[in-house]
Motif scaffolding. Sequence first.
Motif, PDB file in Angstrom:
ATOM      1  N   ASP A 156       0.829  -1.215   0.000  1.00 25.19           N
ATOM      2  CA  ASP A 156       0.000   0.000   0.000  1.00 25.19           C
ATOM      3  C   ASP A 156       0.860   1.260   0.000  1.00 25.19           C
ATOM      4  O   ASP A 156       0.566   2.231  -0.709  1.00 25.19           O
ATOM      5  CB  ASP A 156      -0.944  -0.003   1.208  1.00 25.19           C
ATOM      6  CG  ASP A 156      -2.054  -1.027   1.080  1.00 25.19           C
ATOM      7  OD1 ASP A 156      -2.287  -1.500  -0.051  1.00 25.19           O
ATOM      8  OD2 ASP A 156      -2.674  -1.371   2.102  1.00 25.19           O
TER       9      ASP A 156
ATOM     10  N   LYS B 150       0.438   3.780  -2.959  1.00 24.06           N
ATOM     11  CA  LYS B 150      -0.328   4.987  -2.615  1.00 24.06           C
ATOM     12  C   LYS B 150       0.551   6.190  -2.297  1.00 24.06           C
ATOM     13  O   LYS B 150       0.248   7.313  -2.711  1.00 24.06           O
ATOM     14  CB  LYS B 150      -1.260   4.685  -1.429  1.00 24.06           C
ATOM     15  CG  LYS B 150      -2.365   3.702  -1.763  1.00 24.06           C
ATOM     16  CD  LYS B 150      -3.197   3.370  -0.541  1.00 24.06           C
ATOM     17  CE  LYS B 150      -4.282   2.349  -0.874  1.00 24.06           C
ATOM     18  NZ  LYS B 150      -5.075   1.960   0.315  1.00 24.06           N
ATOM     19  N   GLU B 151       1.626   5.973  -1.547  1.00 16.29           N
ATOM     20  CA  GLU B 151       2.473   7.092  -1.135  1.00 16.29           C
ATOM     21  C   GLU B 151       3.631   7.336  -2.112  1.00 16.29           C
ATOM     22  O   GLU B 151       3.879   8.464  -2.516  1.00 16.29           O
ATOM     23  CB  GLU B 151       3.017   6.840   0.277  1.00 16.29           C
ATOM     24  CG  GLU B 151       1.918   6.810   1.342  1.00 16.29           C
ATOM     25  CD  GLU B 151       2.469   6.590   2.738  1.00 16.29           C
ATOM     26  OE1 GLU B 151       3.703   6.773   2.944  1.00 16.29           O
ATOM     27  OE2 GLU B 151       1.672   6.213   3.626  1.00 16.29           O
TER      28      GLU B 151
ATOM     29  N   LYS C  65       3.805   6.052  -5.120  1.00 15.50           N
ATOM     30  CA  LYS C  65       3.308   5.997  -6.505  1.00 15.50           C
ATOM     31  C   LYS C  65       4.250   5.188  -7.403  1.00 15.50           C
ATOM     32  O   LYS C  65       4.578   5.586  -8.526  1.00 15.50           O
ATOM     33  CB  LYS C  65       3.100   7.405  -7.064  1.00 15.50           C
ATOM     34  CG  LYS C  65       2.083   8.214  -6.260  1.00 15.50           C
ATOM     35  CD  LYS C  65       1.676   9.473  -6.963  1.00 15.50           C
ATOM     36  CE  LYS C  65       0.730  10.317  -6.099  1.00 15.50           C
ATOM     37  NZ  LYS C  65      -0.516   9.641  -5.776  1.00 15.50           N
TER      38      LYS C  65
ATOM     39  N   TYR D 255      -4.271   1.127 -10.352  1.00 19.26           N
ATOM     40  CA  TYR D 255      -3.668   2.371  -9.844  1.00 19.26           C
ATOM     41  C   TYR D 255      -3.348   3.323 -10.991  1.00 19.26           C
ATOM     42  O   TYR D 255      -3.559   4.544 -10.876  1.00 19.26           O
ATOM     43  CB  TYR D 255      -2.391   2.057  -9.051  1.00 19.26           C
ATOM     44  CG  TYR D 255      -2.659   1.718  -7.608  1.00 19.26           C
ATOM     45  CD1 TYR D 255      -2.894   2.726  -6.677  1.00 19.26           C
ATOM     46  CD2 TYR D 255      -2.677   0.400  -7.174  1.00 19.26           C
ATOM     47  CE1 TYR D 255      -3.146   2.418  -5.333  1.00 19.26           C
ATOM     48  CE2 TYR D 255      -2.922   0.080  -5.838  1.00 19.26           C
ATOM     49  CZ  TYR D 255      -3.155   1.096  -4.931  1.00 19.26           C
ATOM     50  OH  TYR D 255      -3.418   0.794  -3.609  1.00 19.26           O
TER      51      TYR D 255
ATOM     52  N   GLU E  23      -6.582   4.848 -12.350  1.00 18.32           N
ATOM     53  CA  GLU E  23      -7.123   5.826 -11.390  1.00 18.32           C
ATOM     54  C   GLU E  23      -6.322   7.126 -11.449  1.00 18.32           C
ATOM     55  O   GLU E  23      -6.899   8.223 -11.414  1.00 18.32           O
ATOM     56  CB  GLU E  23      -7.076   5.232  -9.973  1.00 18.32           C
ATOM     57  CG  GLU E  23      -7.534   6.178  -8.872  1.00 18.32           C
ATOM     58  CD  GLU E  23      -8.969   6.679  -9.038  1.00 18.32           C
ATOM     59  OE1 GLU E  23      -9.259   7.791  -8.546  1.00 18.32           O
ATOM     60  OE2 GLU E  23      -9.786   5.971  -9.668  1.00 18.32           O
ATOM     61  N   ASP E  24      -5.015   7.017 -11.548  1.00 17.24           N
ATOM     62  CA  ASP E  24      -4.160   8.203 -11.654  1.00 17.24           C
ATOM     63  C   ASP E  24      -4.481   8.970 -12.937  1.00 17.24           C
ATOM     64  O   ASP E  24      -4.619  10.202 -12.934  1.00 17.24           O
ATOM     65  CB  ASP E  24      -2.693   7.773 -11.649  1.00 17.24           C
ATOM     66  CG  ASP E  24      -1.746   8.950 -11.383  1.00 17.24           C
ATOM     67  OD1 ASP E  24      -2.216  10.107 -11.372  1.00 17.24           O
ATOM     68  OD2 ASP E  24      -0.545   8.701 -11.215  1.00 17.24           O
TER      69      ASP E  24
END
Length: 199
Positions: free
Chosen positions: A88, A92-93, A95, A137, A140-141
């Motif tokens: 995660d 998430k952090e 990328k 991911y 979504e980005d």
Amino acid sequence: MLIGLLVYMIFWLLGIVERFVIKLPIDIRMIWDISCLIFGIQIYIVGFYNLKHPEVFKIRFPSKNENIPKRKNILDENEISKIQNLVDIFFKEKKGYRRPELSLSILANEINTTTNKLSWVLNNIYKKTFYELVNEYRVEDFSQRIKKNDHKEFTVVSIAFDVGFNSKSTFYKAFKEITNFTPTEYIKKVENSQRFNEY
């Protein structure tokens, strides 16, 4: 039923002996009649119980799931939680999905685990393959960049490359599978929504 079948076979055998070997004190026609009667009674009994208790006569085939051995947890709860947390953070952090060369082995090396353990966590905890998770991911980005109107300054393909895709065809295929829209359709949808919100 087995006893009835045995009696039927005995009478049937007596009929053969009577006809081809020695004469018995019993009339052969009576032997055949008794045999046919026993056989008929057996068929009736089988039919009766088949109607009354059909579950007894059903042949049970194992389902596909029964043939697949249940997979045991190869990791304990602490290790699963640790790997999940590191995955995660990486996505998430940091990328990390934006790296075009990203692979399962690279990710495993980044979070200091093995590819087998990482693959197990992705398949059993995230319920996704490595590339399914990465593409989610990336898509979504890309979607967030479109909502910020980045497509008015940059081409769709250049934004796709920025979020980690390394080919146009891979991007279009993944985007359609995840959103059910083509990138062009999605951009139109976002622009229409923005116009609506302005009024």
